[in-house]
Design an enzyme around this catalytic site. Structure first.
Site, PDB file in Angstrom:
ATOM      1  N   HIS A 117     -19.550  15.792 -24.874  1.00 17.00           N
ATOM      2  CA  HIS A 117     -20.751  14.998 -25.143  1.00 17.00           C
ATOM      3  C   HIS A 117     -20.515  13.511 -24.912  1.00 17.00           C
ATOM      4  O   HIS A 117     -19.375  13.049 -24.892  1.00 17.00           O
ATOM      5  CB  HIS A 117     -21.248  15.236 -26.571  1.00 17.00           C
ATOM      6  CG  HIS A 117     -20.246  14.874 -27.636  1.00 17.00           C
ATOM      7  ND1 HIS A 117     -19.249  15.724 -28.021  1.00 17.00           N
ATOM      8  CD2 HIS A 117     -20.085  13.760 -28.377  1.00 17.00           C
ATOM      9  CE1 HIS A 117     -18.522  15.150 -28.979  1.00 17.00           C
ATOM     10  NE2 HIS A 117     -19.003  13.940 -29.212  1.00 17.00           N
ATOM     11  N   ARG A 161     -10.866  11.798 -25.380  1.00 13.55           N
ATOM     12  CA  ARG A 161     -11.707  11.135 -24.396  1.00 13.55           C
ATOM     13  C   ARG A 161     -11.401  11.712 -23.018  1.00 13.55           C
ATOM     14  O   ARG A 161     -10.263  11.677 -22.559  1.00 13.55           O
ATOM     15  CB  ARG A 161     -11.343   9.643 -24.433  1.00 13.55           C
ATOM     16  CG  ARG A 161     -12.489   8.728 -24.231  1.00 13.55           C
ATOM     17  CD  ARG A 161     -12.051   7.267 -24.390  1.00 13.55           C
ATOM     18  NE  ARG A 161     -12.121   6.803 -25.765  1.00 13.55           N
ATOM     19  CZ  ARG A 161     -11.184   6.051 -26.346  1.00 13.55           C
ATOM     20  NH1 ARG A 161     -10.110   5.669 -25.699  1.00 13.55           N
ATOM     21  NH2 ARG A 161     -11.338   5.665 -27.594  1.00 13.55           N
ATOM     22  N   HIS A 164     -14.392  17.080 -29.408  1.00  9.71           N
ATOM     23  CA  HIS A 164     -13.620  17.145 -30.652  1.00  9.71           C
ATOM     24  C   HIS A 164     -13.081  18.557 -30.846  1.00  9.71           C
ATOM     25  O   HIS A 164     -13.752  19.533 -30.496  1.00  9.71           O
ATOM     26  CB  HIS A 164     -14.501  16.797 -31.855  1.00  9.71           C
ATOM     27  CG  HIS A 164     -15.251  15.514 -31.696  1.00  9.71           C
ATOM     28  ND1 HIS A 164     -14.623  14.304 -31.604  1.00  9.71           N
ATOM     29  CD2 HIS A 164     -16.577  15.265 -31.593  1.00  9.71           C
ATOM     30  CE1 HIS A 164     -15.544  13.354 -31.470  1.00  9.71           C
ATOM     31  NE2 HIS A 164     -16.734  13.911 -31.451  1.00  9.71           N
TER      32      HIS A 164
HETATM   33 ZN   LIG Z   1     -18.443  12.810 -30.958  1.00  8.65          ZN
END
Ligand SMILES: [Zn+2]
Length: 304
Positions: free
Chosen positions: A153, A173, A77
């Site tokens: 992550h 992604r 993010h």
């Molecule tokens: Zn996340």
């Protein structure tokens, strides 16, 4: 496990417990303001809801339960500054996880191994095998993992957790483990955005190691303090008055059963319930029926 009412689809993975976002909105459940959205409450009653944090026009935290039944995508993010480059209405996403359930052997990916560069990550993703660059961590119930924006992550299968994050739904992604969505199509990847948002200095991440403090009514520990939120976990054995602060708090009950009592009313607290307690609530007490484990979550302004 959490007593959530779900529909007829087969692949629910998230429950948005408290949200003030274009992609999902909390609505007041009961009382005289029942039916108002969280956006409306923030706009109409900023002092009462937010106290010393009033002056913002969006509720700062998004609170979820996540149920990972398979590997979730490898993702990252943006921070606040980068988020605005992609969507002027979005925020960065720093998040933290508190594991509620983990089947034996459950793993997460938390950060990259030390020294991994952007070029290495890019070529590994293009080759379809980033696994060797990832920091894999075995997790157990009770673990808390802090995932600042920019940390690569992923959640592995067999894990149910509570998630505290900034009010954001911006995810890039990197890799999807070769999986197809329910329509049989691969989900889009965002390789360049992911590389641009990754903090390559962050390195591997391990669960936090909180210091347990005991009190007359049980114990508590501070799991995370960061510029965006603070998470305190309580184990409540007998009636406790939470300290009086001029700010909102969110109470997530992770186990046990009890009652939340304030100067203006009562709410049942049981596993899976999330309650937003406004700043104007006074004399906030937790009255356990059985030993209660709960997260007390505060908004911005509690940096370590
Ligand atoms: Zn996340």
């Amino acid at each position: 496990m959490l007593g959530k009412v779900i529909g007829e689809e087969s692949d629910y993975a998230e429950s948005w417990e408290i949200a003030d976002h274009a992609d999902g909105m909390s609505i007041v459940a009961d009382g005289p303001m029942a039916g108002l959205t969280l956006t409306q409450i923030v706009a109409r009653y900023p002092e009462a809801l937010l106290g010393r944090q009033s002056g913002i026009c969006q509720f700062p935290l998004l609170i979820k339960f996540l149920d990972a039944n398979d590997w979730l995508s490898l993702q990252v993010h943006p921070n606040d500054a980068l988020a605005k480059n992609y969507n002027a209405r979005e925020n960065g996403k720093t998040e933290a996880w508190v594991i509620l359930h983990a089947e034996p052997g459950s793993q997460i990916c938390a950060g990259l191994k030390n020294g991994v560069t952007s070029e290495q990550l890019k070529s590994a993703v293009l080759a379809g095998h980033p696994e060797d660059l990832l920091n894999m961590v075995s997790v157990k119930p009770g673990d808390c993992v802090f995932v600042p924006a920019g940390t690569v992550h992923a959640l592995g299968p067999g894990i149910v957790l509570a998630e505290v994050q900034q009010q954001s739904n911006l995810t890039f992604r990197l890799h999807d483990w070769g999986r197809l969505d329910t329509n049989g199509k691969p989900r889009p990847l965002h390789l360049q955005e992911s590389l641009d948002c990754t903090d390559f200095h962050r390195g591997p991440v391990q669960p936090v190691q909180p210091k347990v403090q005991t009190s007359g009514s049980g114990s508590w520990e501070d799991l995370v303090r960061c510029p965006y939120f603070m998470i305190r976990r309580h184990r409540v054995e007998s009636r406790v008055m939470l300290d009086d602060r001029n700010e909102f708090r969110i109470l997530m009950t992770l186990s046990g059963k009890g009652t939340l009592q304030t100067s203006t009313g009562q709410q049942v607290m049981e596993k899976g319930t999330t309650i937003l307690v406004p700043a104007c609530s006074k004399a906030v007490q937790v009255i356990p029926e059985t030993s209660v484990t709960l997260l007390e979550i505060f908004g911005p302004g509690h940096d370590a």
